[in-house]
Design a protein around this motif. Sequence first.
Motif, PDB file in Angstrom:
ATOM      1  N   GLU A 142       0.826  -1.205   0.000  1.00  0.00           N
ATOM      2  CA  GLU A 142       0.000   0.000   0.000  1.00  0.00           C
ATOM      3  C   GLU A 142       0.860   1.256   0.000  1.00  0.00           C
ATOM      4  OE1 GLU A 142      -3.364   0.145  -0.280  1.00  0.00           O
ATOM      5  OE2 GLU A 142      -3.134  -2.002  -0.660  1.00  0.00           O
ATOM      6  N   LEU A 143       1.982   1.222   0.738  1.00  0.00           N
ATOM      7  CA  LEU A 143       2.896   2.369   0.738  1.00  0.00           C
ATOM      8  C   LEU A 143       3.518   2.562  -0.637  1.00  0.00           C
ATOM      9  CD1 LEU A 143       4.389   4.568   2.329  1.00  0.00           C
ATOM     10  CD2 LEU A 143       6.123   2.850   2.907  1.00  0.00           C
ATOM     11  N   PHE A 144       3.837   1.459  -1.289  1.00  0.00           N
ATOM     12  CA  PHE A 144       4.402   1.547  -2.639  1.00  0.00           C
ATOM     13  C   PHE A 144       3.392   2.150  -3.609  1.00  0.00           C
ATOM     14  CE2 PHE A 144       5.156  -0.342  -6.839  1.00  0.00           C
ATOM     15  CZ  PHE A 144       6.442   0.126  -7.075  1.00  0.00           C
ATOM     16  N   LYS A 145       2.129   1.738  -3.486  1.00  0.00           N
ATOM     17  CA  LYS A 145       1.095   2.302  -4.362  1.00  0.00           C
ATOM     18  C   LYS A 145       0.935   3.795  -4.136  1.00  0.00           C
ATOM     19  CE  LYS A 145      -1.712  -1.901  -4.795  1.00  0.00           C
ATOM     20  NZ  LYS A 145      -3.043  -2.513  -4.495  1.00  0.00           N
ATOM     21  N   ALA A 146       1.063   4.232  -2.886  1.00  0.00           N
ATOM     22  CA  ALA A 146       0.928   5.660  -2.592  1.00  0.00           C
ATOM     23  C   ALA A 146       2.129   6.458  -3.095  1.00  0.00           C
ATOM     24  CB  ALA A 146       0.746   5.861  -1.088  1.00  0.00           C
ATOM     25  N   MET A 147       3.322   5.822  -3.120  1.00  0.00           N
ATOM     26  CA  MET A 147       4.523   6.524  -3.545  1.00  0.00           C
ATOM     27  C   MET A 147       4.641   6.631  -5.056  1.00  0.00           C
ATOM     28  SD  MET A 147       6.205   7.619  -0.954  1.00  0.00           S
ATOM     29  CE  MET A 147       7.793   7.947  -1.733  1.00  0.00           C
ATOM     30  N   VAL A 148       4.019   5.722  -5.777  1.00  0.00           N
ATOM     31  CA  VAL A 148       4.138   5.725  -7.242  1.00  0.00           C
ATOM     32  C   VAL A 148       3.659   7.037  -7.858  1.00  0.00           C
ATOM     33  CG1 VAL A 148       3.249   4.670  -9.354  1.00  0.00           C
ATOM     34  CG2 VAL A 148       4.149   3.228  -7.537  1.00  0.00           C
ATOM     35  N   PRO A 149       2.460   7.569  -7.521  1.00  0.00           N
ATOM     36  CA  PRO A 149       2.044   8.853  -8.115  1.00  0.00           C
ATOM     37  C   PRO A 149       2.988  10.001  -7.775  1.00  0.00           C
ATOM     38  CG  PRO A 149       0.178   7.734  -7.095  1.00  0.00           C
ATOM     39  CD  PRO A 149       1.403   7.009  -6.663  1.00  0.00           C
ATOM     40  N   ILE A 150       3.529   9.997  -6.551  1.00  0.00           N
ATOM     41  CA  ILE A 150       4.447  11.071  -6.169  1.00  0.00           C
ATOM     42  C   ILE A 150       5.738  10.999  -6.989  1.00  0.00           C
ATOM     43  CG2 ILE A 150       5.785  12.026  -4.252  1.00  0.00           C
ATOM     44  CD1 ILE A 150       3.639  10.960  -2.367  1.00  0.00           C
ATOM     45  N   LEU A 151       6.272   9.794  -7.158  1.00  0.00           N
ATOM     46  CA  LEU A 151       7.486   9.622  -7.953  1.00  0.00           C
ATOM     47  C   LEU A 151       7.252   9.994  -9.414  1.00  0.00           C
ATOM     48  CD1 LEU A 151       8.813   6.253  -6.460  1.00  0.00           C
ATOM     49  CD2 LEU A 151       9.642   8.567  -5.997  1.00  0.00           C
ATOM     50  N   LEU A 152       6.091   9.641  -9.932  1.00  0.00           N
ATOM     51  CA  LEU A 152       5.773  10.004 -11.321  1.00  0.00           C
ATOM     52  C   LEU A 152       5.675  11.516 -11.488  1.00  0.00           C
ATOM     53  CD1 LEU A 152       3.133   7.272 -12.286  1.00  0.00           C
ATOM     54  CD2 LEU A 152       5.497   7.448 -13.054  1.00  0.00           C
ATOM     55  N   LEU A 153       5.088  12.194 -10.507  1.00  0.00           N
ATOM     56  CA  LEU A 153       4.975  13.652 -10.571  1.00  0.00           C
ATOM     57  C   LEU A 153       6.355  14.310 -10.533  1.00  0.00           C
ATOM     58  CD1 LEU A 153       3.151  16.129 -10.604  1.00  0.00           C
ATOM     59  CD2 LEU A 153       3.065  16.031  -8.103  1.00  0.00           C
ATOM     60  N   ILE A 154       7.235  13.807  -9.680  1.00  0.00           N
ATOM     61  CA  ILE A 154       8.597  14.344  -9.621  1.00  0.00           C
ATOM     62  C   ILE A 154       9.321  14.128 -10.945  1.00  0.00           C
ATOM     63  CG2 ILE A 154      10.836  14.099  -8.492  1.00  0.00           C
ATOM     64  CD1 ILE A 154       9.346  13.385  -5.922  1.00  0.00           C
ATOM     65  N   ALA A 155       9.180  12.925 -11.494  1.00  0.00           N
ATOM     66  CA  ALA A 155       9.818  12.639 -12.782  1.00  0.00           C
ATOM     67  C   ALA A 155       9.276  13.538 -13.888  1.00  0.00           C
ATOM     68  CB  ALA A 155       9.610  11.172 -13.143  1.00  0.00           C
ATOM     69  N   LEU A 156       7.966  13.825 -13.851  1.00  0.00           N
ATOM     70  CA  LEU A 156       7.363  14.702 -14.855  1.00  0.00           C
ATOM     71  C   LEU A 156       7.908  16.124 -14.739  1.00  0.00           C
ATOM     72  CD1 LEU A 156       5.284  15.050 -17.111  1.00  0.00           C
ATOM     73  CD2 LEU A 156       3.558  15.491 -15.360  1.00  0.00           C
ATOM     74  N   LEU A 157       8.065  16.619 -13.512  1.00  0.00           N
ATOM     75  CA  LEU A 157       8.610  17.967 -13.313  1.00  0.00           C
ATOM     76  C   LEU A 157      10.047  18.052 -13.815  1.00  0.00           C
ATOM     77  CD1 LEU A 157       7.176  18.822  -9.766  1.00  0.00           C
ATOM     78  CD2 LEU A 157       6.447  19.744 -11.978  1.00  0.00           C
ATOM     79  N   LEU A 158      10.850  17.031 -13.533  1.00  0.00           N
ATOM     80  CA  LEU A 158      12.228  17.018 -14.019  1.00  0.00           C
ATOM     81  C   LEU A 158      12.274  16.978 -15.545  1.00  0.00           C
ATOM     82  CD1 LEU A 158      13.860  14.529 -11.465  1.00  0.00           C
ATOM     83  CD2 LEU A 158      14.090  17.032 -11.533  1.00  0.00           C
ATOM     84  N   LEU A 159      11.349  16.228 -16.140  1.00  0.00           N
ATOM     85  CA  LEU A 159      11.293  16.151 -17.597  1.00  0.00           C
ATOM     86  C   LEU A 159      10.929  17.500 -18.213  1.00  0.00           C
ATOM     87  CD1 LEU A 159      11.423  14.364 -20.130  1.00  0.00           C
ATOM     88  CD2 LEU A 159       9.003  13.860 -19.805  1.00  0.00           C
TER      89      LEU A 159
END
Length: 362
Positions: A191-208
């Motif tokens: 469940e923690l991994f599922k919650a972290m996935v959207p946050i990591l994707l958002l960070i990756a999108l900002l860096l992109l």
Amino acid sequence: YQRRVHGIQQKKMVSGKIFSLGLLLLSYSALCASNLDTLTKMAKSSPSGVIILSEETFDQFLTSKRPNPYTMVVLFSIASNCEICPQVEESFASVSESYRSYLTKNSKEAATIFFAIIHFQQATYQLFNRYSIRTAPIVMISHQQMDKIKLPSMDTWYVSPNALPDGDKILEYVNKRTQLKVVLEKNPIAELFKAMVPILLLIALLLLVIKARAIIMEPISWFVLAVLVFLICCGGVVHNILHHAPMSGQHKNEQGEIEYEYISTGQREQYALEGYIASFLMLLAGGSLIALFWIMHLPKGANSRLYGYILVLVNFLAVWGLMSIYKKKTPWYGPTFAPPDDYVRGPLSSDQGNSIQGIYLY
């Protein structure tokens, strides 16, 4: 003296009947206890608490002529060639684990509940045929001795292949029939991994965005982004995720052979691949018109005319494909280029519904 002897004989007969009845009750209780002990051992030997039933054990635990001091939740599944069955079995196992944990912690609950799976295969063909089971998965709950040829209609759930239930839905269904308030236990790390996935994707999108600012500012990039958004929205990606829609389905033809289908005939249902095909055809139809408009601004020549013909053909095939899909989902839809034969032909005055004969303006 004869009356006394007769009375003694009657008392012996009554005592014998009571003794026989007692033995019968003892044997019944022994058989029930034997079944209960066997099921308990089988459930403990399973990691998730799910018991695998055969045709013999199914009849022994569910249809035998003896009272069942337990409730059984049975999943009718298919051993092979079933895309959705593994997902349903995984959710079913999570519900079994939650119930086992709940009943262990709440020992005061006067409930003995077992979860079991029986697979359709050669060894269980007669049982599935006896109950006229033509589709799977099916979730059934038995609180007492079952009928040998009919499933309990009030406690049987025929799972739709286009709306697969997750663990929460199966748990809700079982809770309503057992009158318990069991909560689905989930892995906290997952469940923690599922919650972290959207946050990591958002960070990756900002860096992109920061690194590729020059590319993002190009109009072609926004066009590609718009195309992707269109495919996601019209393809029903969110619907497929929420309802666990399979890529395709299968059915039996008139010869009894299994055939795969990619377009669902239900108007409120769809396969995942069906949505992707329809959205791609919509994009192809609209994109061909845009490309045709762009071709018109090119210098006139043989190549531009050839490209134009190709684009018109692509647009025709895309629209034809969309109409074919819609017609399969709605059989009554059948437009043609010419009016039907039963339509009234000729001038407007020959139409009874719109006759203007006998109307005078002055």
